[in-house]
Design a protein around this motif. Structure first.
Motif, PDB file in Angstrom:
ATOM      1  N   ALA A   1     -34.973 104.300 -32.342  1.00 64.15           N
ATOM      2  CA  ALA A   1     -34.435 104.199 -33.472  1.00 64.15           C
ATOM      3  C   ALA A   1     -34.399 105.517 -34.311  1.00 64.15           C
TER       4      ALA A   1
ATOM      5  N   THR B   1     -34.496  98.214 -34.715  1.00 71.95           N
ATOM      6  CA  THR B   1     -33.287  98.533 -34.360  1.00 71.95           C
ATOM      7  C   THR B   1     -32.415  99.368 -35.411  1.00 71.95           C
TER       8      THR B   1
ATOM      9  N   THR C   1     -39.111 101.119 -29.365  1.00 71.23           N
ATOM     10  CA  THR C   1     -38.021 100.907 -30.289  1.00 71.23           C
ATOM     11  C   THR C   1     -38.135 101.986 -31.543  1.00 71.23           C
TER      12      THR C   1
ATOM     13  N   ASN D   1     -36.653  93.772 -35.995  1.00 67.72           N
ATOM     14  CA  ASN D   1     -36.451  93.019 -34.599  1.00 67.72           C
ATOM     15  C   ASN D   1     -37.104  91.497 -34.950  1.00 67.72           C
TER      16      ASN D   1
END
Length: 108
Positions: A15, A53, A11, A45
């Motif tokens: 990002a 995110t 993630t 998150n």
């Protein structure tokens, strides 16, 4: 635990990639009249430690005859930060992968 770390790293990679693309877009539109660059906002998150995110705060076009609101110094700095974030997220994924491999070797 290693799977969670891999997910957090991935993630982070995603990002950072999107933020870097946003910064590149701002630099590409440096001479576009009325261009307002979007601002990248990172959020952790839930639950904590499970990743990150990215949201881009909207681009609002100003008057067509106004100069671009892109600040080249800011975008250059942001690009360096996003690249470092990408590299560190890749190291998290790599370390988690090595740990997972070690756990599998121990179990076998």
């Amino acid at each position: 635990m290693a799977i969670t770390a891999i997910n957090a790293g991935v993630t982070g990679l995603n990002a950072a990639e999107r933020a870097l693309g946003n910064s590149a877009n701002a630099v590409a539109n440096l001479n576009t009249q009325g261009f307002q660059p979007a601002q990248a906002v990172f959020q952790e998150n839930t639950p904590a430690g499970s990743g990150v995110t990215l949201s881009l705060r909207g681009q609002q076009l100003s008057q067509a005859d106004a100069p671009s609101a892109t600040n080249l110094a800011t975008e250059t700095t942001n690009s360096l930060v996003y690249k470092a974030q990408f590299d560190l997220s890749a190291k998290v994924v790599q370390a988690a992968d090595q740990n997972l491999g070690t756990l599998i070797d121990i179990k076998a």
